[in-house]
Design a protein around this motif. Structure first.
Motif, PDB file in Angstrom:
ATOM      1  N   LEU A  92     -54.285  99.136 -70.187  1.00  0.00           N
ATOM      2  CA  LEU A  92     -54.394  97.957 -71.023  1.00  0.00           C
ATOM      3  C   LEU A  92     -55.618  98.001 -71.922  1.00  0.00           C
ATOM      4  CD1 LEU A  92     -53.315  95.118 -71.730  1.00  0.00           C
ATOM      5  CD2 LEU A  92     -54.840  94.214 -69.992  1.00  0.00           C
ATOM      6  N   ASP A  93     -56.766  98.523 -71.412  1.00  0.00           N
ATOM      7  CA  ASP A  93     -57.973  98.509 -72.228  1.00  0.00           C
ATOM      8  C   ASP A  93     -57.798  99.351 -73.491  1.00  0.00           C
ATOM      9  OD1 ASP A  93     -57.856 100.886 -70.864  1.00  0.00           O
ATOM     10  OD2 ASP A  93     -59.964 100.884 -70.250  1.00  0.00           O
ATOM     11  N   MET A 166     -48.600  85.041 -65.288  1.00  0.00           N
ATOM     12  CA  MET A 166     -49.975  85.518 -65.158  1.00  0.00           C
ATOM     13  C   MET A 166     -50.638  85.648 -66.532  1.00  0.00           C
ATOM     14  SD  MET A 166     -49.290  88.416 -62.237  1.00  0.00           S
ATOM     15  CE  MET A 166     -50.806  89.294 -62.636  1.00  0.00           C
ATOM     16  N   PHE A 167     -49.926  86.255 -67.476  1.00  0.00           N
ATOM     17  CA  PHE A 167     -50.501  86.413 -68.815  1.00  0.00           C
ATOM     18  C   PHE A 167     -50.670  85.057 -69.494  1.00  0.00           C
ATOM     19  CE2 PHE A 167     -49.420  90.919 -68.475  1.00  0.00           C
ATOM     20  CZ  PHE A 167     -50.505  91.494 -69.117  1.00  0.00           C
ATOM     21  N   ALA A 173     -56.588  80.135 -69.834  1.00  0.00           N
ATOM     22  CA  ALA A 173     -57.880  80.062 -69.158  1.00  0.00           C
ATOM     23  C   ALA A 173     -58.981  80.692 -69.991  1.00  0.00           C
ATOM     24  CB  ALA A 173     -57.790  80.759 -67.794  1.00  0.00           C
ATOM     25  N   ALA A 174     -58.657  81.789 -70.669  1.00  0.00           N
ATOM     26  CA  ALA A 174     -59.658  82.475 -71.486  1.00  0.00           C
ATOM     27  C   ALA A 174     -60.099  81.610 -72.660  1.00  0.00           C
ATOM     28  CB  ALA A 174     -59.095  83.800 -71.992  1.00  0.00           C
ATOM     29  N   VAL A 175     -59.136  81.031 -73.365  1.00  0.00           N
ATOM     30  CA  VAL A 175     -59.478  80.216 -74.534  1.00  0.00           C
ATOM     31  C   VAL A 175     -60.229  78.958 -74.107  1.00  0.00           C
ATOM     32  CG1 VAL A 175     -58.576  78.954 -76.511  1.00  0.00           C
ATOM     33  CG2 VAL A 175     -57.528  81.124 -75.839  1.00  0.00           C
ATOM     34  N   GLU A 176     -59.807  78.346 -73.007  1.00  0.00           N
ATOM     35  CA  GLU A 176     -60.503  77.152 -72.535  1.00  0.00           C
ATOM     36  C   GLU A 176     -61.909  77.495 -72.057  1.00  0.00           C
ATOM     37  OE1 GLU A 176     -57.980  75.390 -69.613  1.00  0.00           O
ATOM     38  OE2 GLU A 176     -56.645  74.461 -71.109  1.00  0.00           O
ATOM     39  N   HIS A 177     -62.049  78.623 -71.366  1.00  0.00           N
ATOM     40  CA  HIS A 177     -63.378  79.047 -70.919  1.00  0.00           C
ATOM     41  C   HIS A 177     -64.287  79.272 -72.115  1.00  0.00           C
ATOM     42  CE1 HIS A 177     -66.385  81.102 -68.425  1.00  0.00           C
ATOM     43  NE2 HIS A 177     -66.446  82.026 -69.373  1.00  0.00           N
ATOM     44  N   TYR A 178     -63.758  79.932 -73.129  1.00  0.00           N
ATOM     45  CA  TYR A 178     -64.524  80.186 -74.354  1.00  0.00           C
ATOM     46  C   TYR A 178     -64.924  78.869 -75.024  1.00  0.00           C
ATOM     47  CZ  TYR A 178     -64.942  80.951 -79.399  1.00  0.00           C
ATOM     48  OH  TYR A 178     -65.350  80.920 -80.710  1.00  0.00           O
ATOM     49  N   ALA A 212     -59.900  88.390 -69.486  1.00  0.00           N
ATOM     50  CA  ALA A 212     -58.823  87.638 -68.843  1.00  0.00           C
ATOM     51  C   ALA A 212     -57.527  88.435 -68.800  1.00  0.00           C
ATOM     52  CB  ALA A 212     -58.597  86.322 -69.591  1.00  0.00           C
ATOM     53  N   LEU A 213     -57.174  89.081 -69.905  1.00  0.00           N
ATOM     54  CA  LEU A 213     -55.922  89.834 -69.941  1.00  0.00           C
ATOM     55  C   LEU A 213     -55.982  91.062 -69.048  1.00  0.00           C
ATOM     56  CD1 LEU A 213     -55.045  89.601 -73.752  1.00  0.00           C
ATOM     57  CD2 LEU A 213     -54.122  88.254 -71.859  1.00  0.00           C
ATOM     58  N   THR A 214     -57.147  91.683 -68.957  1.00  0.00           N
ATOM     59  CA  THR A 214     -57.292  92.832 -68.060  1.00  0.00           C
ATOM     60  C   THR A 214     -57.089  92.408 -66.614  1.00  0.00           C
ATOM     61  OG1 THR A 214     -58.807  93.932 -69.589  1.00  0.00           O
ATOM     62  CG2 THR A 214     -58.850  94.653 -67.296  1.00  0.00           C
TER      63      THR A 214
END
Length: 221
Positions: A92-93, A166-167, A173-178, A212-214
């Motif tokens: 993925l990376d 999951m994705f 979660a990533a956007v809200e965390h940011y 988050a995606l990783t």
């Protein structure tokens, strides 16, 4: 001989133009929400910002909060495309590096600082929160189709359903965390970076999405 009756009035908009009008309305709504708050913003103000009547705005959106839907959905569309094009067996990376190099519109329209402010409003504005969550609820089947196509599985396969969930959860979660991080924790350097073309905010958003995606991709091959 009577001439054939032609259609009078304004010609119908093309689908591309309708899409662009929706985006113009969305950008205007975001600017007004961030500047004045949702409660103080009216449909008339949103329409006036893009040269339309409030009546026309309501033809495109059922409520003022739903006006921001195209901006939320655009970010979903970029991830759906990425998942569909992610080659099976490739880490993925490495795929993320290639994706980010092409410059995907991660924010879905406005700059990252505005995105952060808009997503913060979803915590305190119930109407915006409902639109935000509905966007992700509708995104999950799209993620499932993309992952199913990649894996050669039917979209309703349980493994696909779980991976899509999951994705979906990872992206939100990533956007809200940011968006919800304490602004003071960014420090003076971060503030200066955002004011000078927002490079720091863009890098931070990309890094958060990558992490988050990783995490969500662990076990997905």
């Amino acid at each position: 001989m009577t001439a054939a009756r032609g259609r009078t009035g304004r010609p119908p908009l093309t689908e591309a133009r309708r899409t662009e009008v929706r985006r113009e309305i969305a950008r205007a709504a975001v600017d007004l929400f961030v500047a004045h708050g949702v409660t103080a913003t009216t449909g008339e103000q949103i329409g006036r910002a893009v040269g339309l009547s409030a009546r026309t705005v309501w033809r495109y959106f059922p409520s003022k909060e739903s006006c921001v839907t195209p901006l939320f959905s655009a970010g979903i569309a970029t991830l759906t495309g990425f998942l569909r094009e992610w080659p099976p067996g490739q880490p993925l990376d490495r795929a993320l590096d290639a994706w980010l190099t092409t410059g995907p519109d991660l924010a879905g329209g406005p700059d990252e600082v505005t995105v952060r402010a808009l997503v913060r409003l979803t915590r305190t504005e119930p109407g915006l929160r409902a639109v935000w969550l509905q966007t992700y609820d509708e995104a999950e089947p799209a993620f499932a189709r993309a992952l199913a196509e990649r894996a050669g599985l039917p979209p309703d396969d349980l493994r696909v359903t779980i991976r899509a969930a999951m994705f979906n959860a990872a992206l939100r979660a990533a956007v809200e965390h940011y968006a919800w991080r304490d602004a003071s924790a960014q420090g003076k350097q971060g503030d200066q970076g955002e004011q000078a073309g927002h490079p720091t905010a863009e890098r931070e958003l990309e890094a958060t999405l990558r992490q988050a995606l990783t995490a969500a991709a662990e076990g997905v091959r």
